[in-house]
Enzyme design. Structure first.
Site, PDB file in Angstrom:
ATOM      1  N   ASP A   1      38.199  34.323  37.129  1.00 51.35           N
ATOM      2  CA  ASP A   1      37.173  34.812  38.065  1.00 51.35           C
ATOM      3  C   ASP A   1      36.667  33.773  39.058  1.00 51.35           C
ATOM      4  O   ASP A   1      35.671  34.013  39.747  1.00 51.35           O
ATOM      5  CB  ASP A   1      35.991  35.383  37.275  1.00 51.35           C
ATOM      6  CG  ASP A   1      36.360  36.708  36.651  1.00 51.35           C
ATOM      7  OD1 ASP A   1      36.905  37.563  37.357  1.00 51.35           O
ATOM      8  OD2 ASP A   1      36.110  36.882  35.446  1.00 51.35           O
TER       9      ASP A   1
ATOM     10  N   ASP B   1      41.018  43.811  39.004  1.00 53.97           N
ATOM     11  CA  ASP B   1      39.928  43.031  39.621  1.00 53.97           C
ATOM     12  C   ASP B   1      40.435  41.704  40.183  1.00 53.97           C
ATOM     13  O   ASP B   1      39.868  41.147  41.127  1.00 53.97           O
ATOM     14  CB  ASP B   1      38.838  42.695  38.593  1.00 53.97           C
ATOM     15  CG  ASP B   1      38.563  43.775  37.565  1.00 53.97           C
ATOM     16  OD1 ASP B   1      39.458  44.583  37.282  1.00 53.97           O
ATOM     17  OD2 ASP B   1      37.457  43.788  37.021  1.00 53.97           O
TER      18      ASP B   1
HETATM   19  N1  GLY Z   1      35.381  42.012  37.174  1.00 55.73           N
HETATM   20  C1  GLY Z   1      34.686  42.538  36.061  1.00 55.73           C
HETATM   21  C2  GLY Z   1      34.065  43.847  36.328  1.00 55.73           C
HETATM   22  O1  GLY Z   1      34.240  44.429  37.380  1.00 55.73           O
HETATM   23  O2  GLY Z   1      33.364  44.317  35.440  1.00 55.73           O
END
Ligand code: GLY
Length: 416
Positions: free
Chosen positions: A114, A179
């Site tokens: 992330d 994501d």
């Molecule tokens: N990237 C984690 C979420 O969208 O919960």
């Protein structure tokens, strides 16, 4: 009528406090004005615990935060940067700098994927709005750290260290979530400022793999795709946060649309524009969204006759609640899509409808409530039983971004 009078009054009061540029349309002026006022108080509250990055609220309605290593830590500084971009207020800029610079150690962080969210929303905006070279160096080091998670056999960046399937408890060691497309912007940036093509190459390989395996033939999406690191083959297509493996988790679809558009922006490869369009068209098919265009947390969770959810929490929350974060991410993405697509009006109208809804009483917090977050009614993860129908800092981030994008477009300007 009442709303118009209130709107004009808010613009007058907020506009007097800091100069709202002429020709700012009411939807933008009213809501960015309100958001800025909430954020200023949130920033004062947050300063009482400077190592805790605002994320959501607890059952008592009090703001709660995370440490810097959580995937959401960059959004609060990002929100402050967006508020600064709108107001040009020095005190907001100082707060944005303080919260951004607290993340400096993350440039060496490699434990999950992330880093793009964490660093590009904070330092990326800091560099864009100040041009300070020290931020550029930190962003490049962050891209270097993110690149360590790339596996050339799989041709993807590994999202998490492992993933346990909800449906059969199988354990996977190379999961990639949709994501992850959002982290690629940091890599494209690093190539542009260093001339080192490796970052861009990694981003392109990752995007190509996601295009192949995250997207179903009807342009809905899988949340989690798992790979065999020996062969590079797919070992599972599952969900982490959605209703079931074959359903479409609303935020995941929004990440996909936005993420593939980033790749199109950087490459002009039409396949990425087409996939973003078709994923958006899938969402906008009649009956998929409720009347206010704010999706339920999973597009399939409320359809009668769909296969049972894979987890008891998912079953419990069948049919509710909405996810304002998915609407905010999508609104921002659709505004960008409207600038590239021959069907631009369709996407802009949909984005504006989402923003109108999010800006209404049903989703926008009353001043001074909601832990000083801007939007209500988002969902973290129903299968995990966390953050059910709460404010989330990233819903606010993409809502602010979408309003700023709408502002640029309504003045006839470009987004980038
Ligand atoms: N990237 C984690 C979420 O969208 O919960």
């Amino acid at each position: 009528m009442k709303r118009i009078i209130i709107c004009t009054a808010v613009i007058a009061v907020v506009g007097a406090a800091f100069l709202i540029p002429e020709k700012t349309i009411p939807l933008v002026a009213e809501n960015l004005g309100f958001a800025t006022a909430q954020l200023k108080i949130q920033s004062q509250e947050a300063e009482k615990n400077p190592l805790s990055f605002p994320r959501t609220i607890n059952a008592k309605g009090e703001m709660i935060g995370t440490n810097m290593y959580d995937w959401t830590s960059g959004f609060f500084p990002g929100n402050l940067w967006y508020a600064y971009e709108f107001t040009r207020e020095e005190s907001i800029k100082k707060a944005a700098i303080r919260w951004t610079e607290r993340l400096e150690p993350l440039q060496y962080f490699t434990r999950h994927h992330d880093l793009g969210f964490m660093m590009y929303c904070s330092y990326g905006n800091a560099y864009r709005l100040t041009g300070d070279e020290k931020y550029k160096a930190i962003l490049v080091q962050s891209a270097k750290s993110l690149a360590t998670r790339f596996n050339p056999k799989v041709k993807s960046i590994k999202s998490w260290e492992g993933f346990r399937s909800w449906s059969d408890q199988k354990r996977y060691n190379f999961p990639v979530i949709i994501d992850n497309l959002m982290n690629l912007e940091l890599l494209f940036f690093a190539t542009k400022v260093t001339g080192d093509a490796n970052y861009r190459d990694i981003a392109l390989q990752h995007a190509e793999t996601s295009l192949k395996y995250h997207i179903r033939p009807d342009f809905s999406s899988y949340h989690v795709v798992c790979y065999d690191t020996a062969t590079g083959g797919v070992t599972g297509q599952e969900t982490g946060q959605g209703y079931s493996n074959n359903s479409t988790w609303s935020r995941g679809q929004a990440w996909g649309i936005y993420g593939f558009l980033t790749v199109y922006r950087e490459t002009k490869d039409m396949r990425y524009l087409q996939v973003a369009e078709k994923m958006a068209d899938w969402v906008l098919e009649p009956g998929r969204l409720p009347a206010d265009f704010v999706p339920y947390w999973d597009y399939n969770a409320y359809q009668e006759g769909f296969q049972p959810g894979i987890h008891s929490n998912a079953f419990l929350y069948r049919g509710m609640p909405r996810d304002a974060s998915a609407a905010a991410i999508m609104a921002s993405g659709l505004l960008e899509l409207s600038t590239y697509s021959t069907k631009g009006k369709k996407y802009r109208d949909a984005a504006e409808k989402m923003l109108q809804s999010l800006s209404g009483k049903a989703y926008q917090a009353d001043a001074g409530t909601n832990g000083h977050f801007i939007l209500k009614h988002s969902v973290g993860s129903i299968p995990h039983g966390v953050e059910l129908d709460v404010p989330l800092v990233y819903a606010d981030y993409y809502y602010l971004e979408a309003l700023l994008r709408l502002d640029k477009l309504s003045r006839g300007g470009s987004l980038f």
